[in-house]
Each structure stands twice: as C-alpha cells, then as structure tokens.
Design a protein around this motif. Sequence first.
Motif, PDB file in Angstrom:
ATOM      1  N   TYR A 174     -11.352  -0.147   2.652  1.00 52.47           N
ATOM      2  CA  TYR A 174     -11.864   1.325   2.401  1.00 52.47           C
ATOM      3  C   TYR A 174     -12.237   2.022   3.624  1.00 52.47           C
ATOM      4  O   TYR A 174     -11.549   3.289   3.709  1.00 52.47           O
ATOM      5  CB  TYR A 174     -13.162   1.303   1.419  1.00 52.47           C
ATOM      6  N   LEU A 175     -12.941   1.431   4.240  1.00 51.57           N
ATOM      7  CA  LEU A 175     -13.490   2.085   5.682  1.00 51.57           C
ATOM      8  C   LEU A 175     -12.579   2.253   6.875  1.00 51.57           C
ATOM      9  O   LEU A 175     -12.443   3.091   7.651  1.00 51.57           O
ATOM     10  CB  LEU A 175     -14.924   1.690   5.890  1.00 51.57           C
ATOM     11  N   GLN A 176     -11.688   1.329   6.965  1.00 47.84           N
ATOM     12  CA  GLN A 176     -10.769   1.246   8.153  1.00 47.84           C
ATOM     13  C   GLN A 176     -10.056   2.497   8.369  1.00 47.84           C
ATOM     14  O   GLN A 176      -9.433   3.097   7.443  1.00 47.84           O
ATOM     15  CB  GLN A 176      -9.945  -0.131   8.079  1.00 47.84           C
ATOM     16  N   PRO A 177     -10.010   3.097   9.492  1.00 43.12           N
ATOM     17  CA  PRO A 177      -9.319   4.285   9.994  1.00 43.12           C
ATOM     18  C   PRO A 177      -7.648   3.800   9.716  1.00 43.12           C
ATOM     19  O   PRO A 177      -7.260   2.821   9.898  1.00 43.12           O
ATOM     20  CB  PRO A 177      -9.657   4.464  11.419  1.00 43.12           C
ATOM     21  N   GLY A 178      -7.169   4.949   9.270  1.00 46.08           N
ATOM     22  CA  GLY A 178      -5.698   4.829   8.996  1.00 46.08           C
ATOM     23  C   GLY A 178      -5.379   4.584   7.612  1.00 46.08           C
ATOM     24  O   GLY A 178      -4.068   4.387   7.241  1.00 46.08           O
ATOM     25  N   LEU A 179      -6.295   4.240   6.824  1.00 45.12           N
ATOM     26  CA  LEU A 179      -6.035   3.660   5.494  1.00 45.12           C
ATOM     27  C   LEU A 179      -5.378   4.809   4.714  1.00 45.12           C
ATOM     28  O   LEU A 179      -6.050   6.014   4.700  1.00 45.12           O
ATOM     29  CB  LEU A 179      -7.089   3.133   4.636  1.00 45.12           C
ATOM     30  N   LYS A 180      -4.383   4.619   3.922  1.00 43.92           N
ATOM     31  CA  LYS A 180      -4.101   5.738   2.974  1.00 43.92           C
ATOM     32  C   LYS A 180      -4.855   5.567   1.633  1.00 43.92           C
ATOM     33  O   LYS A 180      -5.033   4.193   1.413  1.00 43.92           O
ATOM     34  CB  LYS A 180      -2.588   5.621   2.587  1.00 43.92           C
ATOM     35  N   HIS A 181      -4.965   6.523   0.907  1.00 44.79           N
ATOM     36  CA  HIS A 181      -5.710   6.347  -0.065  1.00 44.79           C
ATOM     37  C   HIS A 181      -4.723   7.150  -1.418  1.00 44.79           C
ATOM     38  O   HIS A 181      -4.178   8.202  -0.921  1.00 44.79           O
ATOM     39  CB  HIS A 181      -6.858   6.917  -0.306  1.00 44.79           C
ATOM     40  N   GLY A 182      -4.883   6.745  -2.714  1.00 47.73           N
ATOM     41  CA  GLY A 182      -4.091   7.713  -3.616  1.00 47.73           C
ATOM     42  C   GLY A 182      -2.878   6.800  -4.074  1.00 47.73           C
ATOM     43  O   GLY A 182      -2.651   5.732  -3.746  1.00 47.73           O
ATOM     44  N   ARG A 183      -2.175   7.483  -4.898  1.00 47.74           N
ATOM     45  CA  ARG A 183      -0.792   7.115  -5.186  1.00 47.74           C
ATOM     46  C   ARG A 183       0.225   6.667  -4.281  1.00 47.74           C
ATOM     47  O   ARG A 183       0.486   6.957  -3.248  1.00 47.74           O
ATOM     48  CB  ARG A 183      -0.259   8.123  -5.879  1.00 47.74           C
ATOM     49  N   MET A 184       0.744   5.438  -4.593  1.00 47.50           N
ATOM     50  CA  MET A 184       2.006   5.032  -3.997  1.00 47.50           C
ATOM     51  C   MET A 184       3.017   6.052  -3.902  1.00 47.50           C
ATOM     52  O   MET A 184       3.463   6.669  -5.085  1.00 47.50           O
ATOM     53  CB  MET A 184       2.611   3.666  -4.387  1.00 47.50           C
ATOM     54  N   THR A 185       3.594   6.147  -2.978  1.00 45.73           N
ATOM     55  CA  THR A 185       5.003   6.981  -3.028  1.00 45.73           C
ATOM     56  C   THR A 185       6.024   6.165  -3.562  1.00 45.73           C
ATOM     57  O   THR A 185       5.967   4.986  -3.491  1.00 45.73           O
ATOM     58  CB  THR A 185       5.217   7.366  -1.434  1.00 45.73           C
ATOM     59  N   PRO A 186       7.081   7.035  -4.218  1.00 48.85           N
ATOM     60  CA  PRO A 186       8.133   6.084  -4.664  1.00 48.85           C
ATOM     61  C   PRO A 186       8.674   5.325  -3.577  1.00 48.85           C
ATOM     62  O   PRO A 186       9.199   4.353  -3.885  1.00 48.85           O
ATOM     63  CB  PRO A 186       9.124   7.195  -5.021  1.00 48.85           C
ATOM     64  N   GLN A 187       8.829   5.650  -2.365  1.00 51.45           N
ATOM     65  CA  GLN A 187       9.568   4.659  -1.269  1.00 51.45           C
ATOM     66  C   GLN A 187       8.696   3.496  -1.426  1.00 51.45           C
ATOM     67  O   GLN A 187       9.186   2.271  -1.268  1.00 51.45           O
ATOM     68  CB  GLN A 187       9.314   5.443  -0.131  1.00 51.45           C
ATOM     69  N   GLU A 188       7.184   3.578  -1.368  1.00 51.12           N
ATOM     70  CA  GLU A 188       6.400   2.459  -1.106  1.00 51.12           C
ATOM     71  C   GLU A 188       6.402   1.753  -2.451  1.00 51.12           C
ATOM     72  O   GLU A 188       6.546   0.467  -2.439  1.00 51.12           O
ATOM     73  CB  GLU A 188       5.115   2.934  -0.918  1.00 51.12           C
ATOM     74  N   GLU A 189       6.650   2.301  -3.548  1.00 51.90           N
ATOM     75  CA  GLU A 189       6.914   1.418  -4.986  1.00 51.90           C
ATOM     76  C   GLU A 189       8.215   0.817  -4.724  1.00 51.90           C
ATOM     77  O   GLU A 189       8.022  -0.276  -5.173  1.00 51.90           O
ATOM     78  CB  GLU A 189       6.966   2.475  -6.036  1.00 51.90           C
ATOM     79  N   ARG A 190       9.272   1.288  -4.268  1.00 49.87           N
ATOM     80  CA  ARG A 190      10.620   0.362  -4.119  1.00 49.87           C
ATOM     81  C   ARG A 190      10.159  -0.517  -3.188  1.00 49.87           C
ATOM     82  O   ARG A 190      10.621  -1.528  -3.744  1.00 49.87           O
ATOM     83  CB  ARG A 190      11.625   1.459  -3.705  1.00 49.87           C
ATOM     84  N   LEU A 191       9.659  -0.437  -2.217  1.00 45.47           N
ATOM     85  CA  LEU A 191       9.505  -1.422  -0.999  1.00 45.47           C
ATOM     86  C   LEU A 191       8.639  -2.553  -1.650  1.00 45.47           C
ATOM     87  O   LEU A 191       8.998  -3.892  -1.519  1.00 45.47           O
ATOM     88  CB  LEU A 191       8.704  -0.956   0.085  1.00 45.47           C
ATOM     89  N   ILE A 192       7.672  -2.294  -2.397  1.00 46.82           N
ATOM     90  CA  ILE A 192       6.778  -3.220  -2.946  1.00 46.82           C
ATOM     91  C   ILE A 192       7.690  -4.272  -3.887  1.00 46.82           C
ATOM     92  O   ILE A 192       7.622  -5.274  -3.756  1.00 46.82           O
ATOM     93  CB  ILE A 192       5.602  -2.750  -3.651  1.00 46.82           C
ATOM     94  N   LEU A 193       8.334  -3.355  -4.814  1.00 47.72           N
ATOM     95  CA  LEU A 193       9.044  -4.415  -5.726  1.00 47.72           C
ATOM     96  C   LEU A 193      10.186  -5.425  -4.840  1.00 47.72           C
ATOM     97  O   LEU A 193      10.323  -6.502  -5.319  1.00 47.72           O
ATOM     98  CB  LEU A 193       9.895  -3.247  -6.566  1.00 47.72           C
ATOM     99  N   GLU A 194      10.597  -4.677  -4.012  1.00 49.28           N
ATOM    100  CA  GLU A 194      11.565  -5.449  -3.134  1.00 49.28           C
ATOM    101  C   GLU A 194      11.108  -6.772  -2.296  1.00 49.28           C
ATOM    102  O   GLU A 194      11.605  -7.673  -2.522  1.00 49.28           O
ATOM    103  CB  GLU A 194      12.345  -4.547  -1.991  1.00 49.28           C
ATOM    104  N   LEU A 195       9.843  -6.331  -1.896  1.00 53.94           N
ATOM    105  CA  LEU A 195       9.234  -7.328  -1.028  1.00 53.94           C
ATOM    106  C   LEU A 195       8.621  -8.368  -2.033  1.00 53.94           C
ATOM    107  O   LEU A 195       8.549  -9.615  -1.768  1.00 53.94           O
ATOM    108  CB  LEU A 195       8.184  -6.940   0.024  1.00 53.94           C
ATOM    109  N   HIS A 196       8.219  -7.972  -3.239  1.00 52.83           N
ATOM    110  CA  HIS A 196       7.655  -9.032  -4.150  1.00 52.83           C
ATOM    111  C   HIS A 196       8.807  -9.628  -4.571  1.00 52.83           C
ATOM    112  O   HIS A 196       8.457 -11.090  -4.837  1.00 52.83           O
ATOM    113  CB  HIS A 196       6.834  -8.230  -5.029  1.00 52.83           C
ATOM    114  N   SER A 197      10.026  -9.183  -4.758  1.00 50.99           N
ATOM    115  CA  SER A 197      10.971 -10.208  -5.187  1.00 50.99           C
ATOM    116  C   SER A 197      11.346 -11.192  -4.270  1.00 50.99           C
ATOM    117  O   SER A 197      11.802 -12.233  -4.591  1.00 50.99           O
ATOM    118  CB  SER A 197      11.948  -9.420  -5.704  1.00 50.99           C
ATOM    119  N   GLU A 198      11.181 -10.920  -2.919  1.00 49.95           N
ATOM    120  CA  GLU A 198      11.537 -11.844  -1.939  1.00 49.95           C
ATOM    121  C   GLU A 198      10.301 -13.011  -1.626  1.00 49.95           C
ATOM    122  O   GLU A 198      10.419 -13.857  -1.300  1.00 49.95           O
ATOM    123  CB  GLU A 198      11.934 -10.843  -0.766  1.00 49.95           C
ATOM    124  N   TRP A 199       9.137 -12.189  -1.666  1.00 49.64           N
ATOM    125  CA  TRP A 199       7.942 -13.030  -1.262  1.00 49.64           C
ATOM    126  C   TRP A 199       6.928 -13.484  -2.272  1.00 49.64           C
ATOM    127  O   TRP A 199       6.004 -14.203  -1.869  1.00 49.64           O
ATOM    128  CB  TRP A 199       7.191 -12.533  -0.125  1.00 49.64           C
TER     129      TRP A 199
END
Length: 243
Positions: free
Chosen positions: A56-81
């Motif tokens: 929560y406190l660390q600088p540089g953290l994004k908050h709020g909704r995942m972007t569609p790009q992030e969502e896609r990346l998560i899905l891809e990476l999860h399928s891999e790892w």
Amino acid sequence: MVVVSEKIRKGPWTEQEDLQLVCFVSLFGERRWDFIAKVSGLNRTGKSCRLRWFNYLQPGLKHGRMTPQEERLILELHSEWGNRWSRIARRLPGRTDNEIKNYWRTHMRKTAQERKKNSSSSASTISTCLSTHSASPLDATTTKNEEDGSSLITEKESREKEYAVNVYPMEQIWNDIASLESGGSSFAQCTVERCNLSSDPPPMTSPVQEHFVDYPWMMDDNEFSKIATSNDFRFLTSGIVES
DNA sequence: AACGTTGACAACCGCAGTAAA
DNA sequence: GTTTACTGCGGTTGTCAACGT
C-alpha cells in the motif's frame, strides 16, 4: 523507554499509522521490519508493517482497476507460471502480488460461474479466459467506447476514475514528504510534524538526526545498534509511543 | 426502502527459504 | 551443524461499498 500496551494491533491501518510507518521506513529502509515495528511504537508486527508497506505505502504503486493490457498480461503469465504471484507481479510494474492474486481470484470466480451456466462450452483455454473476461460489464463498456470512438464516460467509469484519483491518499502523503525533504526538513520535522508526534521536549538537532537527515538508510549494523540504544533515539521513539 | 449478493480490496496466517549468530 | 530471526510467498478470510431484486 515508555512502554505502552503490549497488545499487538490488528485490522485496518489508520492514516496516522501509515505516516509513522512511512517515516520510519524512510529512516531505516525496507528491512528490519521487526525493529521498525518496535521502535515506531505502532504495536504492529513486523510482518504487518512489511505487508502494509509493500502492498500500500510503497511509492510507485498503482491503485485501482487493472487496465485491459494488464489483465491480458496476467492471464498470459498465469497460464505460463501458475500461481506464482510475486513472479507475475514483477512483470507488472506498480502492481503487487496481493493485488494480482485478488484480481485473479475474483476473475476466476466469475469465470467459474459463467462456465457453470454455459456448461456446454468446451475446455478451458487462454482464449476462453480472454473472451469470457472481455465479456465482463466493465470491459464491455470500455470496448464499446473504443469502438465507436466516443469520449462518453459511463457513470461507472467516472466513479472508478474518481476512485483512482481521489480516494487513494498516498500521493498526497508522498508529496508532503517530498516537500518537507526539499525544504531542508530534518528527521525531527519528519517525525514531529508529519507523524504528529509530541515536540515536548523541544526538537533538537542531535548527531543522530543530523546523520540520518541526508542518508538515513546508509548505516551499517554497528551504527544501527548504537543509534537504537542512544538517548536521542529513545527520546524520539518514546515521543511516538506517547502520542 | 430494505435486504441479500457480489466485487474489490486489505490484511492475516502459515509455511518455507535464507542468513546470521 | 544447529538454532534463531527475518523475509518472502501463497492461501485464506474479513470488510465494505455497489449493485440487483
């Protein structure tokens, strides 16, 4: 050394606790969490402090909704790892493993529910995940806007944007801290002003403070233990505990 | 308006790995 | 080599606001 309640606090963090933690992490760096927990007077476990900082406190953290790009990346990476959340998080700057984990959990629940409904549909693949996911109400809205090129913002979107911009107070906290630092602020100012600590006895410029104003995290272990047992430090931390 | 459900997020817990004593 | 403390990670739970009925 003033000892307040030994009881370890749990549950949501208050703004005051956040400020205290930010101050002490600025001083000692992102390590020795048990020590930070003790000297900050937070009555939290080191583990809890660490978690709060990194999630929560660390600088540089994004908050709020995942972007569609992030969502896609998560899905891809999860399928891999698979559930290697911290590994996945490293590929998404500003996102924490906890955030991704939460997102995935929510996403999977939604997917599972929809799959129950459409039990006739075939096996799970990434493309299924993607198509299912993009069929979510939020994405539908986004896609629609992208498709027709309109700049219309739905009520939900505006709420979310508002949330992302306004609700999260850390930007303000960091701005405040930055302005203190740029204004030649001292450790005493940081702790007393920002952490709303007692300034009685009056803040002094001690060797401890002078040393760590510029490079608080650059101390070796010997220095560290010397400081930790010094009178100045006891004063500072007792001020916190008493507040 | 009241109530139940859902989604998003924050936080805790337990376990394992690692480094220092 | 053993113990201990610290840290990182993944799983799980709790809370609260938004939403639907």
